[in-house]
Scaffold this motif. Structure first.
Motif, mmCIF file in Angstrom:
data_model
loop_
_atom_site.group_PDB
_atom_site.id
_atom_site.type_symbol
_atom_site.label_atom_id
_atom_site.label_comp_id
_atom_site.label_asym_id
_atom_site.label_seq_id
_atom_site.Cartn_x
_atom_site.Cartn_y
_atom_site.Cartn_z
ATOM 1 N N MET A 176 0.831 -1.181 0.000
ATOM 2 C CA MET A 176 0.000 0.000 0.000
ATOM 3 C C MET A 176 0.876 1.245 0.000
ATOM 4 O O MET A 176 1.885 1.284 0.686
ATOM 5 C CB MET A 176 -0.865 0.000 1.268
ATOM 6 N N ILE A 177 0.466 2.210 -0.772
ATOM 7 C CA ILE A 177 1.193 3.474 -0.807
ATOM 8 C C ILE A 177 0.676 4.366 0.314
ATOM 9 O O ILE A 177 -0.522 4.594 0.442
ATOM 10 C CB ILE A 177 0.986 4.186 -2.163
ATOM 11 N N ILE A 178 1.606 4.855 1.145
ATOM 12 C CA ILE A 178 1.245 5.787 2.227
ATOM 13 C C ILE A 178 1.829 7.144 1.879
ATOM 14 O O ILE A 178 3.023 7.383 2.048
ATOM 15 C CB ILE A 178 1.804 5.299 3.587
ATOM 16 N N ARG A 179 1.001 8.008 1.346
ATOM 17 C CA ARG A 179 1.473 9.338 0.973
ATOM 18 C C ARG A 179 0.406 10.335 1.315
ATOM 19 O O ARG A 179 -0.785 10.031 1.243
ATOM 20 C CB ARG A 179 1.702 9.405 -0.545
ATOM 21 N N ASP A 180 0.801 11.552 1.650
ATOM 22 C CA ASP A 180 -0.196 12.580 1.899
ATOM 23 C C ASP A 180 -0.847 12.985 0.590
ATOM 24 O O ASP A 180 -0.447 12.550 -0.487
ATOM 25 C CB ASP A 180 0.465 13.794 2.559
ATOM 26 N N LYS A 181 -1.879 13.809 0.729
ATOM 27 C CA LYS A 181 -2.554 14.389 -0.435
ATOM 28 C C LYS A 181 -1.489 14.952 -1.374
ATOM 29 O O LYS A 181 -0.581 15.664 -0.931
ATOM 30 C CB LYS A 181 -3.459 15.517 0.054
ATOM 31 N N HIS A 232 6.048 2.964 0.511
ATOM 32 C CA HIS A 232 5.336 1.691 0.324
ATOM 33 C C HIS A 232 5.384 0.857 1.590
ATOM 34 O O HIS A 232 6.446 0.551 2.119
ATOM 35 C CB HIS A 232 5.969 0.907 -0.842
ATOM 36 N N LEU A 233 4.187 0.461 2.092
ATOM 37 C CA LEU A 233 4.062 -0.391 3.263
ATOM 38 C C LEU A 233 3.709 -1.790 2.768
ATOM 39 O O LEU A 233 2.689 -1.964 2.095
ATOM 40 C CB LEU A 233 2.967 0.153 4.181
ATOM 41 N N SER A 234 4.576 -2.755 3.075
ATOM 42 C CA SER A 234 4.374 -4.084 2.463
ATOM 43 C C SER A 234 3.415 -4.939 3.279
ATOM 44 O O SER A 234 3.297 -4.787 4.473
ATOM 45 C CB SER A 234 5.702 -4.805 2.340
#
Lengths: 296, 296, 296, 296, 296
Positions: free
Chosen positions: A1-6, A294-296
């Motif tokens: 999953m991609i963890i990024r702010d707006k 990226h959180l695996s």
């Protein structure tokens, strides 16, 4: 999953990490090149029929609705899978608390909790179809060759519970509570297996990709008359939206895959380890952190 | 169910297996031929009125929304059916573990698990309306003539349980746990029967096929003026999208049918056998594999 | 409920049974006649203003979305009602099996099961607002004058259960199991009463019929300029789609009504009788069959 | 709630009761008047720019989709609220039957059922924010000043139950059954409070009313060129559909309000009284009837 | 959360509190300025190609559908989060009543209820990622350094319950009831953590912002020919609707954030304190009130 702010302004323009662009670059370039060729053919040889926009409006709206349906279905699969894993985490936490109440024997409690964590990793390994997985090879090497390793782990726990019940180490209230808990775990497990084993109907994929390409390939006929050399640009944008959405949909519909948008099963397994550590008398490991967003 | 990866370029163009095209080839050809005839009549005799596109836009969007609704409803039926079978699998696995805890008598345990598998096959046979089915003829030949064979299998299990409870072979906690488990099984069974016995309202089918054909047959009047001999091509594409979606919808709304997109009940029954084998002291059979991309 | 296979070619053209056409024939004819009159007025006296299509596109799409919402809501009511009755069937089957385990007294068991079937028929009678109903008049003539006959049947069962518990004929585990079962039955019953007593908000009906007629009556102004004498045909088609969908929606939103598309409550009651017969030591009655494609 | 049959021809044209028209008459008249003024300005001074329809089509469709979303969300709130109250009715009925089994003391039973009815009325009073309410003033005057009167009623019941359990008047099975029942009641109660306390996000209201008015005020620029003095009529129709839907949505999103479309809580409370009367040895009161089509 | 009545006429025009306008003012101004520049370029240098509207209609509708999907998904997250907190409130109330029945020791009861309130505040602190939070620093300073403070609070409660069960201060029925209650609390907790930890797929954000800006930047080409200097106005309106919706969606998809539209967790925690006060023998604190229309 991609963890990024707006996304901010410059990211909007240039961000590639987590973008769908790299996945559709090749067909996108093909569609744009072909439409440029069609404009060329039209301008130099007048070979291209010019058509009015009405059929394309209807076609485009029908296609949008269809893509929209498929996108909904894919997102629902992704989100349901996440809910099931969230439920598994809650189940493991509740299990750890319930065994404290109903199983006075600490050794048995630890054995059950360790086996439950082993189950979670085996379940993750099965959903992701991993052949080499360090966690499961360390935790339960003896189960990996079984026909269904996660079920084997749960079976081992129940053999323990059956013995405890027979010996009077667990009363009937505890038996009811713990079988209900494992019933809930088995339901979540079967739900994940359902999503992993039953893709969206293939006929949808075929229909959607065929109609999307057809639309993009015919669109120049509607645009060339009024847009001229801007035609490839517009075709490119339309193809970006439609192919991009189709591709995102394809990825999200496989929530246990290895794509960037797949669910962070490693991180959820780690969260379960953190939650169960105090019950096992162990220090909690640190939570997993995203690597390059990226959180695996 | 068709098990295929995301279609690649050449498959997009030529794949027939799992495509809806063969099912709608005949009406599609008819619509295209008729529109070609209309163009002919127009060009040679000027008999065809030329109409503006606005009413077709509204008609086309209304039809798209309607098809979209029916597609949603059909997919929901298909997915709910799959969920119910996933739930049945989880129930059988949990049952196998619960009887180990609550029923000390191994013979009784095996009898109940074997009868549960027999139930699953009888349930599959009933949903698919099979007259000849080897599995059920082998497992429970004496039940096939009953008014409701799957219910008979569950009744036999409960007669066993009632006797065990009366004799003290099962305590009250076990009785609560196992009746709750079979209550969940009966609910999933009734859910499947509901889907099999209650098709989507027939009035929708009629309305949707009538309006789809009407749209395709009238469309040439809107296109012939500007598209000329490309009219049959466009009519063909629109008919492909609309008739194709209507046909896919028709298939998915019968998830227990015999079409290629129907649910793989054989494979799920086999998965249950694999899961229950260790509890029966038997070797697990191999999982079913797709044949020519099709999992039965 | 109409039980018919997918419509074939000739049925598409001529089938009336299960079609919505007979229900909307009168307003449809009115709308077509009025639009023909408007064309006449236009051609002979030039009285009709000619308007561009844009406002009609927006109006038509808004109306389609609104009809689509109402159709969804109506179908959800219909399908939820079917789910509730499917749940009732599962509850009765599970009840029959649970009383075998927890109630050793056969006479009491039979009394409870017969009263449960009486409840089901009384529930059906109440939902359909039947004044004369042979089944309930035969099974429970003494309850028909009660303020709420189905509840009276359930109350009688509980009086029996309370006595059995007080006398020790049923243990606490049985009391828990059977009260949970009847709790589930009462929930499904209240769900059906909710659907029967709470129609879709009337304001929607008014808004949707008013806007649909407005649209059909104004449409000739947009079409007459380009379509001439084909205007009544197009208006007729649009009216067929919109009024037809509104009418279908109206019918499905009353799933317990007496229309052809209402749920087959008689058949489900019969299915419950078939399932309970072995537990009552009776032969199973035959399942109900559709008459002229209609299952009541 | 408005209880009316499907509107007939003359009602379609003239019905005001239950219509949304009276609620939007003022802004509707304003929009129509303003558009008439714009036509006047255009015809006499040529001050109005004439614009093509494309941006209005996109704007109109986006607005329709947005209104459609908000309508769905509002209807879901309304229907969920109705489901919760249907669940409360089922809970009260089941409660009345369960206390007969588990509480041998009739006085205690009656006290609990009366207090449960008091709870229902206090819950209704709180949701509707009534300051004067005869029912609650009669049934439980001593609770009205409490910080949370419905919770106080439930607390009183539990104090009774705790005493009965301590005294041995209720066994453990009864304690489990009744706490589960009141847990279900508390969940439905909190669900209603959630709907009452958490409106649809205000930002949606602002966005939707602003865009709706903007659309209606700009629309004359697109219509005046081709529709002339019919412009106010079309603007009026569009405003009727959009403002009407926005207003209906606003009403339905407050299902416990005092509007005509709010839920008939009085009637449901009465239904609970009818169902509980036999358990209290009282005659059932008559059901509430609609007054001028309105059921309160 | 913003608590405001339906906006009135003047609020529609001028309300900023709770509006999305301040959040999108900068990009909105940018888009409008750019489109003004493009009109300037077109009028003075004729550099801008003029394009027909059809591709923009399709693009706009596809974008609307996509925004509509994302809005649905975001609202569902927001509403599910609210449901989970409503469920937590109901769980705490039911817990307070259940301990009265099953735990005769008042000191233990109070300890459990106080710890449950501490859990709720720790849960709120974790979801909102607060570093300084007075409530949790006062209630449970010793837990704040734990790897997972809310879980630690629940673990402490279970240690108490295990001891009470071992000592015979709680019977098996109580153990079943209270573990089920805390299982429900743990499930709601994990649900909230799921929503907080799993944002909407980033790929959607990127795709939606990129296509929205593309649409707004290209729109002048379609409008400049017919709308002239009104082009920036129309572009501004379209950008207001699309960017506004995208921004609202972004906010609602983070229901535990610190935006104005985030859920009022402080107020719900206070509601739980009010409900539990009578069970702790304390006076109820006053409910939280909105400050400047905002409930925190």
């Amino acid at each position: 999953m991609i963890i990024r702010d707006k996304p901010r302004a410059w990211e909007l323009a240039f961000a590639l990490r987590g973008s769908i662009l790299p996945h559709i670059a090749f067909p996108l370039a093909g569609v744009v090149a072909l439409s440029a060729l069609m404009v060329l053919l039209d301008h130099h040889f007048g070979l291209l029929p010019h058509i009015e926009g009405i059929p394309f409006t209807v076609f485009g709206i029908a296609l949008s609705l269809f893509l929209s349906f498929r996108n909904n279905a894919a997102y629902d699969r992704w989100w349901e899978a996440r809910k099931l894993w969230g439920g598994l985490l809650a189940d493991l936490r509740s299990l750890a608390r319930e065994v404290e109440i109903f199983l006075p024997d600490q050794g048995l409690r630890h054995r059950i909790l360790l086996q439950s964590l082993a189950f979670l990793h085996l379940h993750r390994r099965q959903l992701r179809r991993l052949s080499h997985d360090l966690e499961t090879q360390t935790r339960s090497p003896e189960l990996l060759a079984d026909p269904h390793p996660p079920c084997s782990a749960l079976n081992l726990i129940h053999a323990d519970l059956a013995q405890a019940y027979a010996k009077g180490q667990m009363d009937g209230f505890g038996a009811r509570t713990l079988t209900a808990r494992f019933g809930s775990i088995a339901l979540a497990q079967a739900g994940c297996e359902r999503i992993a084993a039953t893709p969206l109907p293939f006929v949808y994929s075929l229909l959607i990709y065929r109609t999307t390409y057809l639309f993009c390939l015919l669109l120049p006929m509607a645009l060339v008359g009024t847009s001229g050399w801007l035609t490839p640009l517009f075709v490119g944008i339309v193809a970006y939206v439609f192919l991009g959405l189709a591709e995102v949909t394809e990825e999200l519909s496989h929530p246990f895959g290895s794509t960037l948008n797949a669910l962070p099963l490693d991180a959820i397994c780690r969260a379960a380890e953190i939650s169960l550590a105090p019950h096992l008398g162990q220090p909690s490991p640190p939570p997993l952190q995203p690597v390059d967003f990226h959180l695996s």
